[in-house]
Write an enzyme that holds these catalytic residues in place. Structure first.
Site, PDB file in Angstrom:
ATOM      1  N   ASP A 224       1.342  -5.108   0.871  1.00  0.00           N
ATOM      2  CA  ASP A 224       0.702  -4.393   1.982  1.00  0.00           C
ATOM      3  C   ASP A 224      -0.806  -4.691   2.022  1.00  0.00           C
ATOM      4  OD1 ASP A 224       0.840  -2.806   4.241  1.00  0.00           O
ATOM      5  OD2 ASP A 224       0.488  -0.933   3.157  1.00  0.00           O
TER       6      ASP A 224
ATOM      7  N   GLY B  30      -8.684  10.783   4.054  1.00  0.00           N
ATOM      8  CA  GLY B  30      -7.668  10.099   4.844  1.00  0.00           C
ATOM      9  C   GLY B  30      -6.275  10.606   4.543  1.00  0.00           C
TER      10      GLY B  30
ATOM     11  N   LYS C  72      -6.090  11.248  -4.926  1.00  0.00           N
ATOM     12  CA  LYS C  72      -4.915  11.118  -4.055  1.00  0.00           C
ATOM     13  C   LYS C  72      -3.900  12.156  -4.486  1.00  0.00           C
ATOM     14  CE  LYS C  72      -3.551   7.080  -2.768  1.00  0.00           C
ATOM     15  NZ  LYS C  72      -2.980   5.709  -2.700  1.00  0.00           N
TER      16      LYS C  72
ATOM     17  N   VAL D 105      -5.822  11.831   0.716  1.00  0.00           N
ATOM     18  CA  VAL D 105      -6.869  11.300  -0.148  1.00  0.00           C
ATOM     19  C   VAL D 105      -8.151  12.095   0.089  1.00  0.00           C
ATOM     20  CG1 VAL D 105      -8.181   9.268  -0.842  1.00  0.00           C
ATOM     21  CG2 VAL D 105      -5.824   9.024  -0.063  1.00  0.00           C
TER      22      VAL D 105
ATOM     23  N   GLY E  95      -2.102   9.363   4.378  1.00  0.00           N
ATOM     24  CA  GLY E  95      -1.150   8.263   4.311  1.00  0.00           C
ATOM     25  C   GLY E  95       0.266   8.757   4.492  1.00  0.00           C
TER      26      GLY E  95
END
Length: 531
Positions: free
Chosen positions: A135, A20, A42, A27, A22
């Site tokens: 978050d 993914g 990450k 990641v 961000g």
């Protein structure tokens, strides 16, 4: 591009798959080469390397998560920086709550309550350490193999200690999960996280958000002014007690919400659909904030829901695997708003009843066999890839082999091929080669060569110190040049080079250097003859 690290080795971690993207980092799934276990890696994106604010936030997230030890909080295993790549290694979990909701839709209330207990337990520990997550949302809730919630991504977390709040008027987070005070840019406490938990439970139980839309300002305004639609209006099967609890969490005034995460654990555990806690579990909630695991067996009176849940989870996981496993353990940039998937509607398929048995007096008849249509053969193309013997081959970002690979591949608009030398440093440009095949036609046979080379370090010592050191490939290609006073070693792709040393008023020195896996030829200290 995030694919730049695929197949590379960062410290002791070999990157195997991109998971993914961000706001600040990528990641990956990686392998810890020492422990031989999978981890989530990450890595700070290159465009932020060297930026003080980005690197500070990246280090702060790692430090914050590492201080919080709890079964429902993701464990940070390692932090480091290699070849300019700053990274954090964490435990790897296969799925996020956000991805699961996108695949299977709303969850049974029993499981939603169980997930809520896990989230509240993690937040109780964080809030006790004076940390507000800021978050909480499905994309930041990972699911372990037992289906328990694991809270991740403390990138926006902020300490509550006096003097540490800094710019209190800065609005950060994800608008669809904002608390009203967060949308106003006010100072936050733990009750803001509980509002976000309420939004997450609302979406998990109904498949909808309390406030939807693409305009983040309008959504944030709804959090401040508009009462949410009761969850039972969308899903009448939800219990009155669960509906009331979620609506209390979504109160506009923090004083009207459940006061803290510990009491939220108690409130969720008291619901009629809460997991059974009679199997020797320690007391959850107001009497303790110790680490605990909420993974009790499902009571027998809820076995139908449990069966549906298990089947749904398996189907969701298979669908996720077929789509490339693009789970996103890290959130998209804070102001990006993604529309939620519509709730799937099951379509029952009724099979016709079997024909009645023939009576004894009924004469036998010959039933002709049913001609079933023959399925069309798949349209494929034969692809053969060759590269360096030790290079790892990827097809559409999936590792498929080492050195050589061939297979029949379904015809598609584009096919991405890549070869990577696994142990090369990230600065080695020749260690990666990729190509994209387009215009494929069924029946084709394609042979693709992906030339890659690793790199090794050549060490030297030259006088005068202002001399120019140049490496020219004997077989042609790019030349490399540096100053003797800047570095005393240079990373070069494998091959043979003409090493040329020159300086004003000095005799030029030349020699041949061989660079391979073991490094460069030993270069003795060289002092130029100068006038």
């Amino acid at each position: 591009m995030p694919e730049r690290y695929l197949g590379r080795t960062i410290g002791k971690y070999r990157v195997t798959r991109h998971l993914g993207t961000g706001a600040f980092s990528w990641v990956y799934e990686a392998v810890d080469l020492d422990l031989e276990i999978p981890v989530a890696l990450k890595i700070l994106r290159p465009e932020f390397a060297g930026q003080e604010v980005a690197e500070s936030r990246f280090r702060k997230e790692a430090a914050t998560a590492a201080r919080l030890r709890h079964p429902n909080i993701v464990t940070v295993r390692d932090v480091g920086q290699v070849d300019g790549a700053a990274f954090v290694a964490m435990d790897l979990y296969p799925l996020t709550l956000g991805r699961r909701l996108a695949l299977v839709g709303p969850l049974p209330e029993t499981e939603v309550v169980r997930l809520g207990i896990g989230m509240a337990a993690a937040l109780a520990v964080a809030h006790a350490s004076q940390i507000v997550h800021r978050d909480i949302k499905p994309d930041n809730i990972l699911l372990d193999q037992d289906g328990d919630a694991i809270v991740a991504d403390f990138g926006l977390a902020r300490a509550l200690a006096a003097g540490s709040l800094g710019d209190t008027n800065q609005v950060q987070g994800t608008p669809h999960y904002f608390s009203p005070e967060q949308a106003r840019g006010k100072e936050l406490d733990g009750r803001s996280d509980l509002y976000s938990v309420g939004v997450t439970l609302y979406r998990a139980a109904t498949g909808r958000l309390p406030f939807e839309g693409d305009d983040w300002y309008a959504v944030a305004r709804c959090h401040i002014e508009t009462p949410p639609r009761p969850p039972r209006d969308l899903v009448p099967e939800l219990t009155v007690e669960f509906d009331a609890l979620v609506r209390r969490l979504l109160a506009k005034d923090p004083a009207d919400r459940i006061p803290n995460a510990v009491q939220l654990v108690d409130a969720l555990a008291a619901l009629p659909t809460a997991p059974d806690r009679s199997a020797g579990l320690s007391r959850l909630g107001s009497n303790t904030v110790d680490a605990f695991r909420v993974s009790p067996p499902v009571p027998s009176r809820w076995w139908p829901a449990a069966a549906i849940l298990v089947v749904g989870g398996v189907i969701g996981w298979m669908a996720w695997e077929r789509q490339g496993g693009d789970a996103d353990p890290e959130p998209a940039p804070a102001i990006t708003v993604a529309a939620d998937s519509a709730r799937p509607v099951p379509v029952p398929v009724d099979s016709p009843p079997p024909p009645p048995p023939l009576a004894a007096s009924t004469p036998a008849t010959t039933v002709p066999p049913v001609k079933r249509p023959v399925a069309a053969l798949p349209r494929t193309v034969r692809v053969e890839v060759t590269t360096l013997d030790s290079a790892v081959i990827y097809v559409d970002n999936r590792q498929v082999g080492v050195g050589r690979w061939s297979a029949d591949v379904a015809v598609s608009p584009r096919l991405s091929l890549r070869a990577v030398v696994p142990d090369a440093p990230t600065t080695c440009r020749t260690a990666l080669h990729d190509t994209v095949l387009t215009g494929l036609k069924a029946g084709q046979r394609l042979a693709v060569d992906l030339p890659v080379r690793g790199c090794a370090v050549v060490r030297y010592r030259v006088e005068p110190r202002d001399a120019r050191v140049q490496f020219v490939p004997v077989d042609g290609g790019r030349a490399y040049e540096t100053r003797a006073d800047s570095v005393e070693s240079y990373s070069l792709p494998w091959g043979r080079y003409l090493m040329r040393i020159s300086a004003p008023y000095c005799i030029v020195f030349s020699d041949t250097v061989v660079v391979n896996r073991r490094g460069g030829d030993a270069v003795v200290p060289r002092k130029l003859v100068c006038s």
